[in-house]
Design a protein around this motif. Structure first.
Motif, PDB file in Angstrom:
ATOM      1  N   GLY A 103     -15.495  -1.163 -52.917  1.00  0.00           N
ATOM      2  CA  GLY A 103     -16.000  -0.368 -51.700  1.00  0.00           C
ATOM      3  C   GLY A 103     -15.495   1.150 -51.841  1.00  0.00           C
ATOM      4  N   PHE A 104     -16.430   1.952 -51.108  1.00  0.00           N
ATOM      5  CA  PHE A 104     -15.977   3.395 -51.028  1.00  0.00           C
ATOM      6  C   PHE A 104     -14.786   3.638 -50.631  1.00  0.00           C
ATOM      7  N   TYR A 105     -14.491   2.729 -49.261  1.00  0.00           N
ATOM      8  CA  TYR A 105     -13.261   3.176 -48.704  1.00  0.00           C
ATOM      9  C   TYR A 105     -11.970   2.247 -49.040  1.00  0.00           C
ATOM     10  N   GLN A 106     -12.426   1.583 -50.064  1.00  0.00           N
ATOM     11  CA  GLN A 106     -11.329   0.910 -51.042  1.00  0.00           C
ATOM     12  C   GLN A 106     -10.666   1.519 -52.055  1.00  0.00           C
ATOM     13  N   ARG A 107     -11.368   2.674 -52.444  1.00  0.00           N
ATOM     14  CA  ARG A 107     -10.978   3.317 -53.753  1.00  0.00           C
ATOM     15  C   ARG A 107      -9.686   4.472 -53.354  1.00  0.00           C
ATOM     16  N   THR A 108      -9.076   4.246 -54.437  1.00  0.00           N
ATOM     17  CA  THR A 108      -7.538   4.696 -54.357  1.00  0.00           C
ATOM     18  C   THR A 108      -7.631   6.366 -53.907  1.00  0.00           C
ATOM     19  N   ALA A 109      -8.540   7.079 -54.524  1.00  0.00           N
ATOM     20  CA  ALA A 109      -8.494   8.334 -54.192  1.00  0.00           C
ATOM     21  C   ALA A 109      -9.145   8.390 -52.649  1.00  0.00           C
ATOM     22  N   VAL A 110      -9.935   7.717 -52.158  1.00  0.00           N
ATOM     23  CA  VAL A 110     -10.377   7.910 -50.659  1.00  0.00           C
ATOM     24  C   VAL A 110      -9.273   7.518 -49.876  1.00  0.00           C
ATOM     25  N   LYS A 111      -8.596   6.400 -50.260  1.00  0.00           N
ATOM     26  CA  LYS A 111      -7.576   5.930 -49.410  1.00  0.00           C
ATOM     27  C   LYS A 111      -6.306   7.056 -49.270  1.00  0.00           C
ATOM     28  N   ASP A 112      -6.122   7.740 -50.452  1.00  0.00           N
ATOM     29  CA  ASP A 112      -5.201   8.794 -50.662  1.00  0.00           C
ATOM     30  C   ASP A 112      -5.432   9.958 -49.673  1.00  0.00           C
ATOM     31  N   ALA A 113      -6.775  10.460 -49.907  1.00  0.00           N
ATOM     32  CA  ALA A 113      -7.314  11.413 -48.873  1.00  0.00           C
ATOM     33  C   ALA A 113      -7.196  11.318 -47.590  1.00  0.00           C
ATOM     34  N   LEU A 114      -7.678   9.945 -47.011  1.00  0.00           N
ATOM     35  CA  LEU A 114      -7.561   9.667 -45.803  1.00  0.00           C
ATOM     36  C   LEU A 114      -6.148   9.597 -45.119  1.00  0.00           C
ATOM     37  N   ALA A 115      -5.193   9.157 -45.999  1.00  0.00           N
ATOM     38  CA  ALA A 115      -3.697   9.251 -45.816  1.00  0.00           C
ATOM     39  C   ALA A 115      -3.364  10.651 -45.411  1.00  0.00           C
ATOM     40  N   LEU A 116      -3.672  11.685 -46.487  1.00  0.00           N
ATOM     41  CA  LEU A 116      -3.259  12.971 -46.062  1.00  0.00           C
ATOM     42  C   LEU A 116      -3.782  13.514 -45.177  1.00  0.00           C
ATOM     43  N   LEU A 117      -5.106  13.387 -44.856  1.00  0.00           N
ATOM     44  CA  LEU A 117      -5.695  13.800 -43.194  1.00  0.00           C
ATOM     45  C   LEU A 117      -5.101  13.090 -42.238  1.00  0.00           C
ATOM     46  N   THR A 118      -4.760  11.885 -42.146  1.00  0.00           N
ATOM     47  CA  THR A 118      -3.951  11.220 -41.225  1.00  0.00           C
ATOM     48  C   THR A 118      -2.662  11.947 -40.829  1.00  0.00           C
ATOM     49  N   LEU A 119      -1.900  11.916 -41.943  1.00  0.00           N
ATOM     50  CA  LEU A 119      -0.505  12.662 -41.743  1.00  0.00           C
ATOM     51  C   LEU A 119      -0.602  14.209 -41.524  1.00  0.00           C
ATOM     52  N   SER A 120      -1.462  14.921 -41.940  1.00  0.00           N
ATOM     53  CA  SER A 120      -1.695  16.171 -41.277  1.00  0.00           C
ATOM     54  C   SER A 120      -2.152  16.510 -39.865  1.00  0.00           C
ATOM     55  N   SER A 121      -3.114  15.414 -39.509  1.00  0.00           N
ATOM     56  CA  SER A 121      -3.674  15.439 -38.160  1.00  0.00           C
ATOM     57  C   SER A 121      -2.796  15.017 -37.049  1.00  0.00           C
ATOM     58  N   GLN A 127       0.745   5.489 -37.226  1.00  0.00           N
ATOM     59  CA  GLN A 127       0.130   5.224 -38.591  1.00  0.00           C
ATOM     60  C   GLN A 127       0.448   6.387 -39.602  1.00  0.00           C
ATOM     61  N   SER A 128       0.851   7.514 -38.896  1.00  0.00           N
ATOM     62  CA  SER A 128       1.392   8.340 -40.268  1.00  0.00           C
ATOM     63  C   SER A 128       2.441   8.110 -41.009  1.00  0.00           C
ATOM     64  N   ASP A 129       3.150   6.945 -40.434  1.00  0.00           N
ATOM     65  CA  ASP A 129       4.371   6.533 -41.154  1.00  0.00           C
ATOM     66  C   ASP A 129       3.957   5.668 -42.426  1.00  0.00           C
ATOM     67  N   GLU A 130       2.751   5.191 -42.499  1.00  0.00           N
ATOM     68  CA  GLU A 130       2.234   4.331 -43.476  1.00  0.00           C
ATOM     69  C   GLU A 130       1.249   5.392 -44.403  1.00  0.00           C
ATOM     70  N   ALA A 131       0.745   6.387 -43.539  1.00  0.00           N
ATOM     71  CA  ALA A 131       0.280   7.323 -44.421  1.00  0.00           C
ATOM     72  C   ALA A 131       1.048   8.038 -45.328  1.00  0.00           C
ATOM     73  N   PHE A 132       2.325   8.319 -45.087  1.00  0.00           N
ATOM     74  CA  PHE A 132       3.485   9.206 -45.559  1.00  0.00           C
ATOM     75  C   PHE A 132       4.053   8.196 -46.802  1.00  0.00           C
TER      76      PHE A 132
END
Length: 146
Positions: A103-121, A127-132
């Protein structure tokens, strides 16, 4: 090699018409013994989201009319179409399974991008601990447990 055992003649006639415009194709005419089948319905949409919503509605309509979920499928040729389809199916509460891809949201690149956005926002949120943890060592920097 020209006989098609799955499709009806309406489908093959349309296929033959489309591929006839390819100047480099090997000349052949597909045929079937399955009969005419139902006529092809062609719909046009301006946006992928409109198309995906129409597909989700049609699947929901067919399910309400008694069709089993497992008897319906969406076949698409480009992975970029999967996001709009997934979102429309989720919104319409249509159960689905993706075969042959993730699935789109299960792709590694998408998960990584969402993690970076979560961490920066929200750097101080839980939830930023897991994103980090997800992005701290991408690209590999030699960070380990210690």
């Amino acid at each position: 090699m020209e006989e098609n055992f799955r499709s009806t003649s309406h489908i093959l006639d349309a296929s033959n018409a489309v591929i006839s415009f390819d100047p480099s194709r090997i000349e052949k005419t597909l045929f079937t013994r399955r009969g005419e089948g139902l006529p092809i319905e062609v719909l046009g949409f301006s946006y992928a989201s409109e198309e995906a919503e129409a597909i989700a509605r049609e699947i929901g309509r067919r399910a309400a009319a008694g069709a089993a979920w497992h008897d319906m499928a969406i076949i698409y040729r480009q992975n970029r179409l999967s996001r709009a389809l997934e979102e429309a199916l989720l919104h319409a509460r249509v159960p689905y399974e993706i075969v042959g891809d993730v699935g789109f949201y299960q792709r590694t690149a998408v998960k990584d991008a969402l993690a970076l956005l979560t961490l920066s926002s929200w750097p101080d949120e839980r939830q930023s601990d897991e994103a980090f943890r997800r992005v701290a060592n991408k690209p590999a920097r030699g960070l380990g447990a210690k």
